[in-house]
Design an enzyme around this catalytic site. Structure first.
Site: not given
Ligand code: EPZ
Length: 418
Positions: A22-23, A116, A121, A306, A398
């Protein structure tokens, strides 16, 4: 909303070819916007998040088709650069269209994404990065407007956290920007490598994906291509955990063990035998799982957030006490209350959960609070004595292709109800 009804106690046993990731797929469905002509994605999983991404592409004016695991996307006629609220709300990954829209149209309009509820986020890192690449950003009425009338220009961006989505957006935005963009403290997840690999085959010049510093030399034009989506490393762990908590045995056909590198040690620590060769990965569960002393979620190559809920379920039936520390999202332990309804002995405070293993879980009616919480509760139900109902299956859909069908093939007693 549908539910799963699961009779626990059957061993999860057999062979499975894990679905496409998915990701991995979602950023590719944004990358296609940088090309004109037909892109073909083989192994494109049938998931509601993928359907949402295809709906966005259709709205933007692209032609899309998704049948029998193959998606064909032609973005030649894409003409819109806005994503309406109702499509933004369907999933978090809608924000990953930002970089591609800006690169293609010099403007983009969207709102905060849904997804989710596992933490705040925010998308500040995405917005700051687009500004650094030359976009003007204005917000009004809940909508965010991005414009770069002179085109994006290459720059050096140091991320304060290696965000997966922000890294993807910067790569997408800078492939056709003038000059060399450098991302420092980039995310290193396999999905970043896959995106770079896809884009390079389209003609992009990206180096260093999978490392902390990524270099992107802008090119004038990208071309469509055909690509087979990598297997889903997170879904693979769910099937392994399901085998682990039922005393089963599973072979993951064709899975590269490298994708599982961050979870192999914890599986071994729990007493599972894990062997891997060129044909795939084989897990044999012990009679009773052992505690996993401490799991700390971290950006890749650390332990994946995850897969944290899957390991909590394993810990809940292991001998001894395990500790899980969640370092990525603020609110990813909502499922602990559900697990306790099934007789688990777990406590979560802030970012830490302490789980004392019990011999076996009991059946109950539980609710999936998010995607991975949902699939982990299914694994818990496979262990439990009696018939468990897991509500909120829309979350699970999802990210898992008909999870009940796949588990049934592996010997589980599971059906979808309403
Ligand atoms: C990706 O989400 C994945 N989703 C998530 O998988 C996964 O949990 C996550 O990476 C971490 O590995 C997809 O690839 C579609 P991040 P993403 O930006 O890109 C903070 C699943 O279950 N942050 O690395 O949204 C954020 O709040 C999902 O498949 C900011 O503060 O994750 C989090 O605490 C859920 N500001 C951390 O960074 C920003 O602008 C990591 O988020 C962006 C992120």
């Amino acid at each position: 909303m549908s539910c799963f009804i699961i009779e626990g106690g059957e061993k999860v046993k057999g062979e499975i070819t894990v679905q496409g990731s998915k990701n991995g797929t979602l950023p590719l469905l944004s990358a296609v916007l940088l090309t004109q002509g037909k892109n073909v994605l083989y192994g494109c999983p049938q998931l509601s998040d993928v359907t949402s991404a295809l709906k966005i592409l259709t709205y933007l004016g692209c032609k899309t088709e998704h049948k029998n695991g193959t998606a064909v996307i032609d973005c030649t006629d894409a003409w819109r650069c806005d994503i309406p609220d109702f499509l933004m709300r369907e999933m978090r990954s809608s924000v990953v269209f930002l970089g591609a829209l800006l690169a293609r149209f010099g403007k983009a309009e969207l709102s905060a994404p849904g997804g989710c509820e596992i933490g705040l986020r925010p998308i500040d890192l995405h917005i700051e990065a687009m500004k650094a690449l030359g976009a003007e950003v204005n917000e009004s009425g809940g909508r965010i407007f991005f414009a770069c009338p002179q085109g994006l220009h290459a720059t050096r961006i140091t991320l304060s956290f290696p965000s997966v989505g922000a890294t993807e957006n910067i790569i997408l935005a800078s492939c056709t920007a003038k000059g060399e963009t450098v991302i420092v403290n980039a995310a290193r997840e396999p999905e970043i490598i896959e995106l770079a690999h896809f884009l390079n085959r389209c003609g992009a010049k990206i180096k260093g994906a999978g490392e902390s510093v990524i270099y992107i030399e802008g090119t004038d034009k990208l071309y469509p291509c055909e690509h087979t989506v990598e297997q889903d490393r997170i879904a693979a762990v769910t099937f392994m955990a399901a085998a682990a908590v039922t005393g089963g045995e599973i072979f993951l056909n064709g899975l590269h063990q490298g994708l599982l590198m961050p979870v192999l040690e914890p599986f071994k620590e729990s007493g599972c035998t894990v062997k891997a060769d060129a044909n795939g990965v084989h897990l044999i569960a012990p009679k009773r799982l052992r505690r996993i002393k401490t799991v700390r979620t971290m950006p890749y190559p650390g332990f994946p957030t995850d897969s944290q809920a899957d390991f909590a379920v394993m810990a809940s039936v292991a001998e001894g006490t395990s500790v899980i520390v969640e370092n990525i999202f603020e609110n990813r332990f909502k499922y602990i209350a559900e697990l306790n309804k099934m007789g688990a002995c777990a406590r979560a405070e802030g970012r830490v959960a302490v789980i004392e293993g019990v011999k076996r879980l009991e059946s109950a009616r539980v609710e999936a609070t998010d995607l991975r919480a949902g699939s982990a509760l299914v694994a818990a139900a496979l262990n439990a004595r009696g018939s468990t109902v897991v509500d909120g299956v829309a979350y699970i859909d999802r990210g898992y292709e008909s999870l009940e069908v796949q588990l049934k093939r592996l010997g589980a007693k599971i059906k979808r109800g309403v």
